[in-house]
Design a protein around this motif. Structure first.
Motif, PDB file in Angstrom:
ATOM      1  N   GLU A 164      75.815 116.837 -23.504  1.00 15.36           N
ATOM      2  CA  GLU A 164      74.600 116.078 -23.190  1.00 15.36           C
ATOM      3  C   GLU A 164      74.580 115.691 -21.714  1.00 15.36           C
ATOM      4  N   ARG A 165      75.739 115.354 -21.183  1.00 10.91           N
ATOM      5  CA  ARG A 165      75.834 115.008 -19.761  1.00 10.91           C
ATOM      6  C   ARG A 165      75.555 116.233 -18.897  1.00 10.91           C
ATOM      7  N   ILE A 166      76.110 117.371 -19.315  1.00  8.41           N
ATOM      8  CA  ILE A 166      75.862 118.625 -18.588  1.00  8.41           C
ATOM      9  C   ILE A 166      74.378 118.970 -18.615  1.00  8.41           C
ATOM     10  N   SER A 167      73.742 118.736 -19.761  1.00 10.53           N
ATOM     11  CA  SER A 167      72.309 119.024 -19.894  1.00 10.53           C
ATOM     12  C   SER A 167      71.490 118.194 -18.919  1.00 10.53           C
ATOM     13  N   ILE A 168      71.803 116.893 -18.825  1.00  4.05           N
ATOM     14  CA  ILE A 168      71.084 116.034 -17.875  1.00  4.05           C
ATOM     15  C   ILE A 168      71.362 116.476 -16.451  1.00  4.05           C
ATOM     16  N   TRP A 169      72.640 116.714 -16.141  1.00  6.78           N
ATOM     17  CA  TRP A 169      73.023 117.047 -14.762  1.00  6.78           C
ATOM     18  C   TRP A 169      72.371 118.357 -14.307  1.00  6.78           C
ATOM     19  N   THR A 170      72.436 119.385 -15.141  1.00  2.03           N
ATOM     20  CA  THR A 170      71.889 120.679 -14.735  1.00  2.03           C
ATOM     21  C   THR A 170      70.376 120.656 -14.598  1.00  2.03           C
ATOM     22  N   GLN A 171      69.700 119.819 -15.400  1.00  3.65           N
ATOM     23  CA  GLN A 171      68.244 119.785 -15.355  1.00  3.65           C
ATOM     24  C   GLN A 171      67.687 118.825 -14.307  1.00  3.65           C
ATOM     25  N   THR A 172      68.549 118.015 -13.724  1.00  4.36           N
ATOM     26  CA  THR A 172      68.083 117.087 -12.681  1.00  4.36           C
ATOM     27  C   THR A 172      68.668 117.404 -11.300  1.00  4.36           C
ATOM     28  N   VAL A 173      69.633 118.312 -11.223  1.00  7.02           N
ATOM     29  CA  VAL A 173      70.326 118.559  -9.957  1.00  7.02           C
ATOM     30  C   VAL A 173      69.378 119.111  -8.892  1.00  7.02           C
ATOM     31  N   VAL A 174      68.429 119.968  -9.295  1.00  3.73           N
ATOM     32  CA  VAL A 174      67.489 120.531  -8.313  1.00  3.73           C
ATOM     33  C   VAL A 174      66.584 119.433  -7.761  1.00  3.73           C
ATOM     34  N   ALA A 175      66.096 118.563  -8.654  1.00  9.08           N
ATOM     35  CA  ALA A 175      65.240 117.458  -8.217  1.00  9.08           C
ATOM     36  C   ALA A 175      66.007 116.524  -7.281  1.00  9.08           C
ATOM     37  N   GLU A 176      67.270 116.272  -7.585  1.00  6.83           N
ATOM     38  CA  GLU A 176      68.070 115.395  -6.726  1.00  6.83           C
ATOM     39  C   GLU A 176      68.322 116.033  -5.372  1.00  6.83           C
ATOM     40  N   LEU A 177      68.520 117.360  -5.365  1.00 12.49           N
ATOM     41  CA  LEU A 177      68.700 118.052  -4.087  1.00 12.49           C
ATOM     42  C   LEU A 177      67.474 117.895  -3.201  1.00 12.49           C
ATOM     43  N   LEU A 178      66.295 117.893  -3.817  1.00  7.51           N
ATOM     44  CA  LEU A 178      65.053 117.769  -3.045  1.00  7.51           C
ATOM     45  C   LEU A 178      64.726 116.317  -2.718  1.00  7.51           C
ATOM     46  N   ILE A 179      64.803 115.435  -3.718  1.00  7.24           N
ATOM     47  CA  ILE A 179      64.369 114.049  -3.533  1.00  7.24           C
ATOM     48  C   ILE A 179      65.423 113.214  -2.814  1.00  7.24           C
ATOM     49  N   GLN A 180      66.622 113.159  -3.385  1.00  9.17           N
ATOM     50  CA  GLN A 180      67.676 112.380  -2.737  1.00  9.17           C
ATOM     51  C   GLN A 180      68.317 113.159  -1.594  1.00  9.17           C
ATOM     52  N   GLY A 181      68.340 114.479  -1.748  1.00  8.21           N
ATOM     53  CA  GLY A 181      69.001 115.304  -0.745  1.00  8.21           C
ATOM     54  C   GLY A 181      68.339 115.268   0.617  1.00  8.21           C
ATOM     55  N   THR A 182      67.009 115.122   0.656  1.00  9.48           N
ATOM     56  CA  THR A 182      66.310 115.123   1.947  1.00  9.48           C
ATOM     57  C   THR A 182      66.728 113.951   2.828  1.00  9.48           C
ATOM     58  N   PRO A 183      66.640 112.686   2.367  1.00 16.84           N
ATOM     59  CA  PRO A 183      67.116 111.591   3.215  1.00 16.84           C
ATOM     60  C   PRO A 183      68.617 111.648   3.482  1.00 16.84           C
ATOM     61  N   VAL A 184      69.387 112.183   2.530  1.00 16.41           N
ATOM     62  CA  VAL A 184      70.823 112.345   2.753  1.00 16.41           C
ATOM     63  C   VAL A 184      71.068 113.285   3.922  1.00 16.41           C
ATOM     64  N   PHE A 185      70.348 114.402   3.948  1.00 20.43           N
ATOM     65  CA  PHE A 185      70.556 115.368   5.026  1.00 20.43           C
ATOM     66  C   PHE A 185      70.116 114.800   6.373  1.00 20.43           C
ATOM     67  N   VAL A 186      69.041 114.044   6.376  1.00 19.25           N
ATOM     68  CA  VAL A 186      68.610 113.384   7.614  1.00 19.25           C
ATOM     69  C   VAL A 186      69.698 112.424   8.101  1.00 19.25           C
ATOM     70  N   ALA A 187      70.319 111.696   7.159  1.00 18.62           N
ATOM     71  CA  ALA A 187      71.416 110.792   7.520  1.00 18.62           C
ATOM     72  C   ALA A 187      72.608 111.582   8.056  1.00 18.62           C
ATOM     73  N   PHE A 188      72.858 112.764   7.489  1.00 16.36           N
ATOM     74  CA  PHE A 188      73.912 113.645   8.021  1.00 16.36           C
ATOM     75  C   PHE A 188      73.642 113.951   9.497  1.00 16.36           C
ATOM     76  N   LEU A 189      72.394 114.339   9.787  1.00 15.35           N
ATOM     77  CA  LEU A 189      72.034 114.715  11.159  1.00 15.35           C
ATOM     78  C   LEU A 189      72.183 113.532  12.116  1.00 15.35           C
ATOM     79  N   LEU A 190      71.739 112.354  11.684  1.00 14.34           N
ATOM     80  CA  LEU A 190      71.855 111.169  12.535  1.00 14.34           C
ATOM     81  C   LEU A 190      73.316 110.789  12.739  1.00 14.34           C
ATOM     82  N   GLY A 191      74.137 110.955  11.704  1.00 15.79           N
ATOM     83  CA  GLY A 191      75.558 110.689  11.842  1.00 15.79           C
ATOM     84  C   GLY A 191      76.213 111.642  12.817  1.00 15.79           C
TER      85      GLY A 191
END
Length: 362
Positions: A164-191
């Motif tokens: 069940e955990r794998i099901s949630i993780w695999t089905q939300t990982v793409v959304a997290e890469l786009l939604i959370q990943g964008t500000p994370v990557f910007v923070a990477f660049l600023l760092g």
């Protein structure tokens, strides 16, 4: 604090109507939403980008090591997301860390343009999404994936929870890469930019701390407090608005960097004055990977039926206090371990897996 609601109450929504029922729960939810959610992962991402400059070395000579490091983080993240925490961020760090290689030899101006353009585009799309959600005023129906995981967390075994955990993780990982990943990557660049100027070095004047505090706490904090109040009132309203819920999430997300900046300025300012007590934070900081995985393990044992089985059985304000106790415990354990060893076990393993193989002379 941020992961807490997902561990204790709702695997998808986290803080929400059921979590914030009652005065104590509302206060705890308000504090998490206002002060923690979307703010601290930006600081961690900034530090990750900052450290990348030193790991990669001059002229990118350590690029192979950085690639190995990113790949190992992806593997760690996949295991962590499957076995302990379905909203793992290590996979995100590893994936975006590979993309960051493209910017190691780029000019400061190029990196600034990419950071600004990326975050501006992300903000516009987020506001556009919030406007579109005005068309859906009714609460979204329950998610069967979340329902299955909830059932496993209520009465299943640890092994029942894994698929069940794998099901949630695999089905939300793409959304997290786009939604959370964008500000994370910007923070990477600023760092990365900050590291090029040694902005966090002792005595550095690159960061204008007074300005960071002024706008971070003077502007960023009021925005988050207002969003937190509206969010809390809406979640406790009989006529709860789904569109207002998303609007507050978007506002919190978009303006979070302001408060994150204020936190950084405040911490550095305190360190300049007399930050001896703040140095206690260096112990869990030097074992960040170990502590990240350890907190997932501890919370899993507290809330899973294979442990204390407190999932959806205690009020959120009590879980809020549990989070503080877990954090203090991990800090003390980190301090104890680092008095005997130079690094934590996960950090040691990461180092062993990413170091260059040496040839043995025969």
């Amino acid at each position: 604090m941020v992961n807490l609601a997902f561990f204790s109450n709702d695997p998808i929504e986290g803080i929400g109507k059921e979590t914030m029922s009652g005065a104590g729960n509302s206060l705890a939810g308000f504090l998490v939403f206002t002060l923690f959610e979307n703010k601290f992962f930006l600081i961690f991402a900034f530090l990750f980008g900052y450290s990348s400059h030193y790991i990669i070395g001059q002229n990118g000579k350590n690029t192979p090591r950085w690639i190995r490091r990113a790949v190992v983080l992806i593997i760690f993240g996949a295991l962590h997301g499957s076995l302990l925490w379905h909203s793992d961020i290590l996979f995100l760090y590893g994936s975006l860390g590979l993309i960051l290689i493209v910017f190691f030899n780029r000019s400061d101006k190029c990196i600034k343009i990419w950071a600004i353009a990326t975050y501006a585009t992300f903000s516009l799309l987020a506001f556009r999404l919030a406007l579109l959600l005005q068309l859906y005023p009714e609460p979204i129906q329950s998610n069967p994936i979340a329902d299955n995981f909830t059932l496993a967390m209520r009465s299943g075994s640890y092994f029942d929870s894994i698929p069940e955990r794998i099901s949630i993780w695999t089905q939300t990982v793409v959304a997290e890469l786009l939604i959370q990943g964008t500000p994370v990557f910007v923070a990477f660049l600023l760092g990365l930019l900050a590291a090029r100027k040694s902005a966090l070095s002792s005595g550095s004047k690159i960061l204008r701390l007074d300005v960071m505090i002024k706008y971070g706490l003077g502007l960023g904090l009021p925005i988050q407090v207002l969003a937190g109040i509206i969010f809390t009132v809406n979640e406790n309203s009989v006529n709860r608005s789904e569109s207002l819920y998303f609007w507050m999430l978007v506002v919190s997300f978009i303006f979070a960097p302001l408060l994150s900046m204020g936190y950084i300025g405040l911490i550095l300012k305190q360190l300049e004055k007399s930050g001896h007590w703040l140095m206690q934070l260096s112990f869990p900081g030097r074992m960040s990977l170990t502590n990240y995985i350890s907190q997932s393990l501890v919370l899993s044992l507290i809330y899973g039926p294979w442990g204390l089985g407190l999932f959806q059985k205690i009020e959120f304000w009590k879980s809020f206090l549990i989070a503080i106790l877990v954090w203090i415990t991990l800090l003390l354990v980190s301090k104890s371990l680092l008095s005997k060893f130079s690094k934590g076990p996960a950090e040691w393993l990461l180092g062993r897996l990413t170091q260059k193989k040496r040839r043995v002379a025969l």
